[in-house]
Motif scaffolding. Structure first.
Motif, short mmCIF file in Angstrom:
data_model
loop_
_atom_site.label_atom_id
_atom_site.label_comp_id
_atom_site.label_asym_id
_atom_site.label_seq_id
_atom_site.Cartn_x
_atom_site.Cartn_y
_atom_site.Cartn_z
N ARG A 1 6.36 -10.87 13.67
CA ARG A 1 7.00 -10.16 14.79
C ARG A 1 6.07 -9.09 15.33
NH1 ARG A 1 12.70 -10.59 13.51
NH2 ARG A 1 12.82 -11.68 11.53
N GLY A 2 5.11 -9.48 16.13
CA GLY A 2 4.25 -8.48 16.77
C GLY A 2 3.30 -7.79 15.80
N VAL A 3 2.47 -8.57 15.13
CA VAL A 3 1.49 -7.99 14.19
C VAL A 3 0.23 -7.56 14.95
CG1 VAL A 3 -0.04 -8.48 12.24
CG2 VAL A 3 2.33 -9.29 12.20
N THR A 4 -0.15 -6.31 14.75
CA THR A 4 -1.37 -5.79 15.37
C THR A 4 -2.23 -5.19 14.27
OG1 THR A 4 -0.29 -5.34 17.48
CG2 THR A 4 -2.27 -4.05 17.00
N LEU A 5 -3.47 -5.64 14.19
CA LEU A 5 -4.38 -5.04 13.19
C LEU A 5 -5.83 -5.25 13.61
CD1 LEU A 5 -5.59 -7.56 11.29
CD2 LEU A 5 -3.34 -7.41 10.26
N ALA A 6 -6.72 -4.52 12.96
CA ALA A 6 -8.14 -4.62 13.30
C ALA A 6 -8.99 -4.50 12.04
CB ALA A 6 -8.51 -3.51 14.28
N ILE A 7 -10.09 -5.22 12.05
CA ILE A 7 -11.05 -5.14 10.95
C ILE A 7 -12.43 -4.91 11.54
CG2 ILE A 7 -12.05 -6.34 8.97
CD1 ILE A 7 -9.59 -8.10 8.89
N ASP A 8 -13.12 -3.88 11.06
CA ASP A 8 -14.48 -3.63 11.50
C ASP A 8 -15.47 -4.33 10.59
OD1 ASP A 8 -13.58 -2.03 13.55
OD2 ASP A 8 -13.70 -0.19 12.35
N ARG A 9 -16.65 -4.58 11.13
CA ARG A 9 -17.70 -5.25 10.36
C ARG A 9 -18.00 -4.49 9.07
NH1 ARG A 9 -21.37 -9.03 11.56
NH2 ARG A 9 -20.66 -9.12 13.71
N GLY A 10 -18.09 -5.22 7.98
CA GLY A 10 -18.45 -4.61 6.70
C GLY A 10 -17.27 -4.05 5.92
N GLN A 11 -16.11 -4.02 6.56
CA GLN A 11 -14.93 -3.46 5.86
C GLN A 11 -14.29 -4.48 4.92
OE1 GLN A 11 -12.12 -2.12 8.90
NE2 GLN A 11 -12.41 -0.02 8.20
N THR A 12 -13.59 -3.96 3.93
CA THR A 12 -12.69 -4.77 3.13
C THR A 12 -11.29 -4.29 3.47
OG1 THR A 12 -14.30 -4.91 1.36
CG2 THR A 12 -12.03 -5.44 0.79
N VAL A 13 -10.48 -5.20 3.99
CA VAL A 13 -9.14 -4.83 4.44
C VAL A 13 -8.12 -5.68 3.69
CG1 VAL A 13 -7.57 -4.83 6.42
CG2 VAL A 13 -9.93 -4.06 6.71
N SER A 14 -7.09 -5.01 3.19
CA SER A 14 -6.03 -5.73 2.47
C SER A 14 -4.81 -5.89 3.34
CB SER A 14 -5.59 -4.95 1.24
OG SER A 14 -6.45 -5.20 0.19
N LEU A 15 -4.18 -7.01 3.12
CA LEU A 15 -2.91 -7.30 3.77
C LEU A 15 -1.95 -7.47 2.61
CD1 LEU A 15 -1.82 -8.11 6.58
CD2 LEU A 15 -2.36 -10.45 5.96
N ILE A 16 -1.06 -6.49 2.43
CA ILE A 16 -0.19 -6.59 1.27
C ILE A 16 1.27 -6.74 1.71
CG2 ILE A 16 -1.76 -5.38 -0.29
CD1 ILE A 16 -0.07 -2.91 0.01
N GLY A 17 2.06 -7.25 0.82
CA GLY A 17 3.46 -7.48 1.14
C GLY A 17 4.04 -8.43 0.12
N SER A 18 5.35 -8.37 -0.03
CA SER A 18 6.00 -9.19 -1.04
C SER A 18 6.14 -10.63 -0.54
CB SER A 18 7.35 -8.59 -1.41
OG SER A 18 8.07 -8.36 -0.24
N ASN A 19 6.72 -11.46 -1.37
CA ASN A 19 6.99 -12.86 -1.02
C ASN A 19 7.69 -12.99 0.31
OD1 ASN A 19 6.21 -14.79 -2.80
ND2 ASN A 19 7.84 -14.33 -4.27
N GLY A 20 7.17 -13.84 1.18
CA GLY A 20 7.87 -14.09 2.43
C GLY A 20 7.63 -13.04 3.50
N ALA A 21 6.75 -12.06 3.24
CA ALA A 21 6.49 -11.00 4.22
C ALA A 21 5.76 -11.54 5.45
CB ALA A 21 5.69 -9.88 3.58
N GLY A 22 5.03 -12.64 5.26
CA GLY A 22 4.32 -13.25 6.39
C GLY A 22 2.82 -13.30 6.21
#
Ligand code: ATP
Length: 235
Positions: free
Chosen positions: A18-39
């Motif tokens: 539902r309207g996910v907005t995010l950004a990752i810059d070069r060289g970064q380590t980015v986590s996407l966390i969330g429980s079961n079924g979060a998407g």
């Protein structure tokens, strides 16, 4: 490097993102966390072009790739370590690794050369003739990582690399991921294992019910009470 703008995905009537907005810059380590079924898996599939999006866009290195075919994404420099590893257990470690280099662009980039992977993970070099199915769980995850890295991607996406592994093997898998991030590879890590994922991340997004409910540096999120609540589905 990667920009996701207001992304929506529906499975029939069910809205998974539902309207996910995010950004990752070069060289970064980015986590996407969330429980079961979060998407998380839905977002990963959408980024790989394996799941059509209802609206919103995905930009990679300044280009809109929302409609780019899944087969073309590895050639752009995006590689996936899929959930469950998906190795060919009856093939050798080396053959599994080489399968990651079958795209013409990947071959051009890596020169079909797996020395980068063997330098990073010497155990894979030593065991290159062993059947992948006879490796330990942690080593198999290393093979899956190596297979993705052989194309020298600029963005590596990992979908739940620690899922289904015993705690001691989970530690091993995170150590392996640290070795990859130390090489400067940009990483998006989708994980339920919030503690370990955030502790090696520059930045993190918490997903709940298909939307980003919190974001911040790994340290900020780890220190946040709200994260724990969101993680447990309470936001
Ligand atoms: P998990 O860790 O369990 O994989 P997740 O955060 O990756 O969870 P998704 O698998 O992306 O979550 O699921 C998000 C929502 O979309 C859930 O409500 C799920 O039931 C639903 N969903 C996922 N795949 C489908 C599908 N093929 N058809 C219908 N609904 C789906």
């Amino acid at each position: 490097m990667l920009r996701v703008n207001n992304l929506e995905v529906k499975y029939g009537e069910a809205q998974a993102l539902r309207g996910v907005t995010l950004a990752i810059d070069r060289g970064q380590t980015v986590s996407l966390i969330g429980s079961n079924g979060a998407g998380k898996s839905t977002l990963v599939k959408a980024l790989m072009g394996m799941q059509p999006v209802t609206s919103g866009s995905v930009e990679f290195e300044g280009n809109d790739i929302t409609a780019t075919q899944p087969t073309e994404r590895p050639e752009l420099g995006i590689a996936l370590v899929p959930e469950g590893r998906r190795l060919f257990k009856d093939l050798t470690v080396q053959d599994n690794l080489l399968l990651g280099a079958h795209h013409p662009a990947a071959r051009k980039r890596s020169g079909g050369d797996i020395s980068f992977v063997f330098d990073l993970f010497p155990v894979l070099g030593a065991r290159r003739r062993q059947l992948a199915g006879t490796m330990s769980g942690g080593e198999q995850q290393m093979v899956a990582l190596g297979r993705a890295l052989i194309s020298r991607p600029s963005l590596l996406i990992l979908d739940e690399p620690s899922l289904g592994l015993a705690p001691i093997v989970v530690d091993e898998v995170f150590e392996t991921i640290k070795r990859v991030t130390a090489e400067g590879v940009t990483v998006l890590l989708a994980e339920q294992n919030m503690q370990q994922a955030l502790s090696l991340s520059d930045y993190g997004y918490v997903l709940a019910e298909g939307t980003v409910v919190l974001e911040g540096t790994g340290g900020e999120l780890l220190a946040s009470e709200e994260v724990r609540r969101a993680y447990l589905g309470g936001v």
